[in-house]
Design a protein around this motif. Structure first.
Motif, PDB file in Angstrom:
ATOM      1  N   PRO A  45       0.902  -1.332  -0.070  1.00 32.66           N
ATOM      2  CA  PRO A  45       0.001  -0.068   0.189  1.00 32.66           C
ATOM      3  C   PRO A  45       0.836   1.170   0.024  1.00 32.66           C
ATOM      4  O   PRO A  45       0.340   2.345  -0.385  1.00 32.66           O
ATOM      5  N   SER A  46       2.075   1.223   0.387  1.00 31.03           N
ATOM      6  CA  SER A  46       2.859   2.435   0.624  1.00 31.03           C
ATOM      7  C   SER A  46       3.138   3.014  -0.783  1.00 31.03           C
ATOM      8  O   SER A  46       3.609   4.210  -1.202  1.00 31.03           O
ATOM      9  N   MET A 183       8.165   7.133   7.060  1.00 28.31           N
ATOM     10  CA  MET A 183       8.985   6.066   7.132  1.00 28.31           C
ATOM     11  C   MET A 183       8.837   4.626   7.581  1.00 28.31           C
ATOM     12  O   MET A 183       9.012   3.505   7.193  1.00 28.31           O
ATOM     13  N   ALA A 184       7.536   4.730   8.621  1.00 26.27           N
ATOM     14  CA  ALA A 184       6.987   3.473   9.065  1.00 26.27           C
ATOM     15  C   ALA A 184       6.280   2.713   7.659  1.00 26.27           C
ATOM     16  O   ALA A 184       6.589   1.591   7.775  1.00 26.27           O
ATOM     17  N   LYS A 190       8.133  -4.945   4.265  1.00 28.35           N
ATOM     18  CA  LYS A 190       9.518  -5.223   3.597  1.00 28.35           C
ATOM     19  C   LYS A 190      10.385  -6.193   4.800  1.00 28.35           C
ATOM     20  O   LYS A 190      10.100  -5.994   5.822  1.00 28.35           O
ATOM     21  N   PRO A 191      11.332  -6.742   4.075  1.00 30.49           N
ATOM     22  CA  PRO A 191      12.239  -7.585   5.139  1.00 30.49           C
ATOM     23  C   PRO A 191      13.082  -6.741   6.202  1.00 30.49           C
ATOM     24  O   PRO A 191      13.420  -5.825   6.004  1.00 30.49           O
ATOM     25  N   ASN A 192      13.106  -7.309   7.420  1.00 29.39           N
ATOM     26  CA  ASN A 192      13.722  -6.972   8.584  1.00 29.39           C
ATOM     27  C   ASN A 192      14.983  -7.258   8.852  1.00 29.39           C
ATOM     28  O   ASN A 192      15.221  -8.487   8.229  1.00 29.39           O
ATOM     29  N   PRO A 369      17.248 -11.688  -0.557  1.00 28.62           N
ATOM     30  CA  PRO A 369      16.911 -11.347  -1.915  1.00 28.62           C
ATOM     31  C   PRO A 369      15.742 -10.718  -2.011  1.00 28.62           C
ATOM     32  O   PRO A 369      14.730 -10.752  -1.176  1.00 28.62           O
ATOM     33  N   GLY A 370      15.561  -9.856  -3.175  1.00 27.91           N
ATOM     34  CA  GLY A 370      14.599  -8.779  -3.341  1.00 27.91           C
ATOM     35  C   GLY A 370      14.385  -7.562  -2.612  1.00 27.91           C
ATOM     36  O   GLY A 370      13.582  -6.692  -2.741  1.00 27.91           O
TER      37      GLY A 370
END
Length: 382
Positions: A45-46, A183-184, A190-192, A369-370
């Motif tokens: 959604p971002s 930023m949030a 996304k991967p942390n 990856p990605g």
């Protein structure tokens, strides 16, 4: 068992690809449409826009949906205009349309969330004018990169301001609040860096933690409202030591239910010496990319006195731009910070120059990856 929508679209793409290879009429258009559908299923959604709380009202309507005329009355829009706008969003697969009613989907539900609403306000009110000023700004500078003074760039031209970007955000509320939401949202989904398969937290941080050196396991420097640390604590519920969140007073003041958070929130200016000594790790997520090389070096210099040699880690969760195959997410963010801050996303060689220049050494660079972001692990040089 039902086939996941994305996999079904991929199967259709394969067939459309065969048709395109045979030069069948309409195959090119089918490929484009199926690609749009796949993006809509996978996109976050971002990466979209919203206005007038339309998605919030659609979310309230639930699975039943709502007729466009009814929605137009609720939001105070001419019905014919709303229908045209919503028709475009349906074509983009942001909304669904069935039996004459508009219905929500995962993308529109995400856009109804407060952080996404504020994020879009930031993009529209602050980012858009900065990026729109590129042509005139670079024409005036004879197509040179802006100086690193932070008071003479596309952002400053767009807003006729001599204030640096972050000072301007603070001086013009609620823009800092909107930026924090941006930023949030940028990080959401996304991967942390602490996810399995990214950075080996158990082996590199938890194993070897020594409370006699310092009580903190992780100090999140400039960590906003604690988005990263909430998820870190949830993933490693049995972690030793304390989790500390540091940011500006105004950001710390926005954290709700501080006593119920899995971290201790402390106001700290990272241009001042780090007050917490001997932590196992000092994490900086998308911090140094906001600053030119000299200021980035100063931030790292302020960490050095707190580091225990051979024990403390500096974890920089940052974009590392590939010089051979740059990712769209990396170059898009590069344009964003060029417009706002007169700075750039850095290559691996560029990062190593800064890190090693302040007396640290890069232990490893972890990639996922990605993901456009990597995790640079550094420590005091021997």
């Amino acid at each position: 068992m039902a086939t996941p929508p994305a996999l079904s679209i991929l199967a259709s793409l394969s067939g459309a690809g065969d048709a395109y290879a045979k030069n069948q009429p309409g195959s090119r258009e089918s490929l484009i449409e199926l690609s749009r559908q796949l993006i809509a299923k996978l996109e976050l959604p971002s990466e979209l826009a919203v206005d007038r709380n339309i998605f919030g009202l659609l979310r309230e309507a639930g699975a039943d949906g709502v007729f466009p005329d009814v929605l137009a009355e609720k939001v105070g829009m001419q019905a014919s205009l709303l229908k045209r706008l919503m028709r475009h969003l349906v074509a983009m697969h942001v909304l669904d349309l069935a039996n004459g009613k508009l219905r929500v989907n995962p993308l529109s539900n995400g856009l109804a969330m407060q952080d996404y609403q504020r994020s879009i306000m930031f993009c529209y009110d602050v980012s858009r004018p900065s990026l729109n000023s590129f042509p005139s700004f670079f024409k005036e500078t004879k197509y040179h990169e802006p100086a690193l003074s932070k008071i003479d760039g596309p952002f400053n031209k767009a807003f006729s301001s001599s204030l640096p970007f972050f000072d301007w955000l603070n001086a013009n509320p609620p823009n800092m609040q909107h930026f924090a939401s941006f930023m949030a949202c940028y990080r959401d989904g996304k991967p942390n860096w602490f996810d399995s398969g990214f950075y080996p937290v158990q082996e590199r941080l938890i194993a070897g933690f020594d409370p006699s050196i310092g009580e903190a396991l992780v100090v999140d420097v400039g960590g906003g409202r604690g988005h990263d640390m909430v998820m870190f604590a949830a993933r490693y519920q049995d972690h030793p030591g304390d989790i500390i969140l540091q940011d500006q007073d105004v950001v710390i003041g926005e954290i709700e239910n501080k006593d119920a958070q899995p971290f201790t929130a402390i106001a700290h200016d990272f241009y001042k010496p780090q007050p917490l000594m001997g932590a196992r790790a000092y994490s900086l997520h998308s911090i140094l990319h906001d600053w030119d090389d000299d200021h980035a070096a100063r931030i790292l210099e302020n960490l050095k006195p707190a580091l225990k040699s051979g024990y403390s880690r500096v974890l920089l969760n940052e974009i590392v731009v590939s010089e051979e195959e740059p990712a769209l997410a990396a170059t898009a963010m590069d344009m964003m910070i060029l417009g706002h801050l007169n700075v750039c996303e850095r290559t691996e060689a560029h990062w190593r120059t800064i890190i090693e220049g302040v007396g640290l050494r890069v232990i490893n660079i972890y990639r996922y990856p990605g993901s456009a972001e990597s995790l640079i692990e550094a420590e005091l040089a021997l």
